[in-house]
Design a protein around this motif. Sequence first.
Motif, PDB file in Angstrom:
ATOM      1  N   GLY A 180      -5.004 -12.091  22.741  1.00  0.00           N
ATOM      2  CA  GLY A 180      -4.929 -13.217  23.460  1.00  0.00           C
ATOM      3  C   GLY A 180      -4.720 -14.483  22.784  1.00  0.00           C
ATOM      4  O   GLY A 180      -4.154 -15.595  23.136  1.00  0.00           O
ATOM      5  N   LEU A 194     -11.333 -10.372  23.863  1.00  0.00           N
ATOM      6  CA  LEU A 194      -9.998 -10.709  24.411  1.00  0.00           C
ATOM      7  C   LEU A 194      -8.967 -10.606  23.202  1.00  0.00           C
ATOM      8  O   LEU A 194      -7.708 -10.328  23.264  1.00  0.00           O
ATOM      9  N   LEU A 206     -12.241 -20.082  27.810  1.00  0.00           N
ATOM     10  CA  LEU A 206     -11.762 -18.587  28.571  1.00  0.00           C
ATOM     11  C   LEU A 206     -10.599 -19.085  29.458  1.00  0.00           C
ATOM     12  O   LEU A 206      -9.829 -18.203  29.886  1.00  0.00           O
ATOM     13  N   ASP A 246      -8.631  -6.856  22.420  1.00  0.00           N
ATOM     14  CA  ASP A 246      -7.976  -5.851  23.599  1.00  0.00           C
ATOM     15  C   ASP A 246      -6.515  -6.447  24.019  1.00  0.00           C
ATOM     16  O   ASP A 246      -5.813  -5.629  24.729  1.00  0.00           O
ATOM     17  N   THR A 247      -6.398  -7.790  23.792  1.00  0.00           N
ATOM     18  CA  THR A 247      -5.425  -8.331  24.305  1.00  0.00           C
ATOM     19  C   THR A 247      -4.303  -9.212  23.460  1.00  0.00           C
ATOM     20  O   THR A 247      -3.500  -9.730  23.845  1.00  0.00           O
ATOM     21  N   LEU A 299     -17.029 -12.230  25.169  1.00  0.00           N
ATOM     22  CA  LEU A 299     -15.678 -12.060  25.878  1.00  0.00           C
ATOM     23  C   LEU A 299     -14.363 -12.376  25.123  1.00  0.00           C
ATOM     24  O   LEU A 299     -13.459 -11.835  25.193  1.00  0.00           O
ATOM     25  N   LEU A 300     -14.628 -13.457  24.680  1.00  0.00           N
ATOM     26  CA  LEU A 300     -13.624 -14.035  23.613  1.00  0.00           C
ATOM     27  C   LEU A 300     -13.029 -12.986  22.587  1.00  0.00           C
ATOM     28  O   LEU A 300     -12.005 -12.681  22.334  1.00  0.00           O
ATOM     29  N   THR A 303       2.396 -11.482  23.317  1.00  0.00           N
ATOM     30  CA  THR A 303       2.203 -10.161  23.371  1.00  0.00           C
ATOM     31  C   THR A 303       3.079  -9.385  22.561  1.00  0.00           C
ATOM     32  O   THR A 303       3.043  -8.415  21.799  1.00  0.00           O
ATOM     33  N   GLY A 341      -2.595 -19.122  27.990  1.00  0.00           N
ATOM     34  CA  GLY A 341      -2.488 -18.582  26.425  1.00  0.00           C
ATOM     35  C   GLY A 341      -2.381 -19.601  25.560  1.00  0.00           C
ATOM     36  O   GLY A 341      -2.747 -20.963  25.567  1.00  0.00           O
ATOM     37  N   LEU A 385      -7.222 -19.699  28.113  1.00  0.00           N
ATOM     38  CA  LEU A 385      -6.567 -18.513  27.558  1.00  0.00           C
ATOM     39  C   LEU A 385      -6.159 -17.813  28.768  1.00  0.00           C
ATOM     40  O   LEU A 385      -4.827 -17.242  28.978  1.00  0.00           O
ATOM     41  N   SER A 386      -6.818 -17.766  29.933  1.00  0.00           N
ATOM     42  CA  SER A 386      -6.604 -16.926  31.168  1.00  0.00           C
ATOM     43  C   SER A 386      -5.142 -17.504  31.803  1.00  0.00           C
ATOM     44  O   SER A 386      -4.284 -17.130  32.176  1.00  0.00           O
TER      45      SER A 386
END
Length: 217
Positions: free
Chosen positions: A163, A157, A17, A160-161, A153-154, A167, A24, A20-21
């Motif tokens: 990740g 991610l 996590l 939703d993102t 959570l992963l 993007t 990326g 990734l934060s």
Amino acid sequence: MTGPDRRAILKALVATLAGLSADGLDSPVADAADASESWTTQTLEAFADTLIPGARRFPGDVVVAGAVTGPGAVQAGAVGLLASPELPVAPLLPAIAALLDARAVAYAALRLIWLPPTRPPFVGLSFSDRTALVGGLFDPDDLDRPIWQVMSLLVGLAFDTAGQQDTVEALGQGHPGLAWLRFPEPDPDGLWRFPDFSYGRPLADLHPNTTASGSPA
């Protein structure tokens, strides 16, 4: 559990996590379809599909339960994110999948549910049973709760993102999670600019003594 202990798994998940934060992923992740035959991948795909369901990918798909129409976490690349060699959790995925399959065996045994021997135990459950089992993983007194919290959570991610991807690239490829969220397209130069201020008015001017790192004077 055998193999890596819970502390090692949780440590790797948290580090994943954090990675990734912070940065990326620099390179495209491996195509999850390449490993779709492995029991580990099937179990993790079924876990992701239970959290964010999607349509079956092909006739006879037993991993994705097809509980809804449209793409879900599997189509959004959740397992590709988890299996990325850049993230520390990747080597522990077989142990995590085995942990979930063991829970599925126990769940089925208590309810006299027959599990097909040709599939991972968790995949052998119906969608409603998968949902009930996964819901129980988050009980406050569940010993493995932190593991499943970070795993969820992963998965979130990934959907939703995006990740696991750049993007702009993900939008160009029609990433299902970003499309579902109606994530806005960037400007032609690949940057996002917004015509309105978040609080309805511009922020105060930067203090002249603010340091280069952003610390106040």
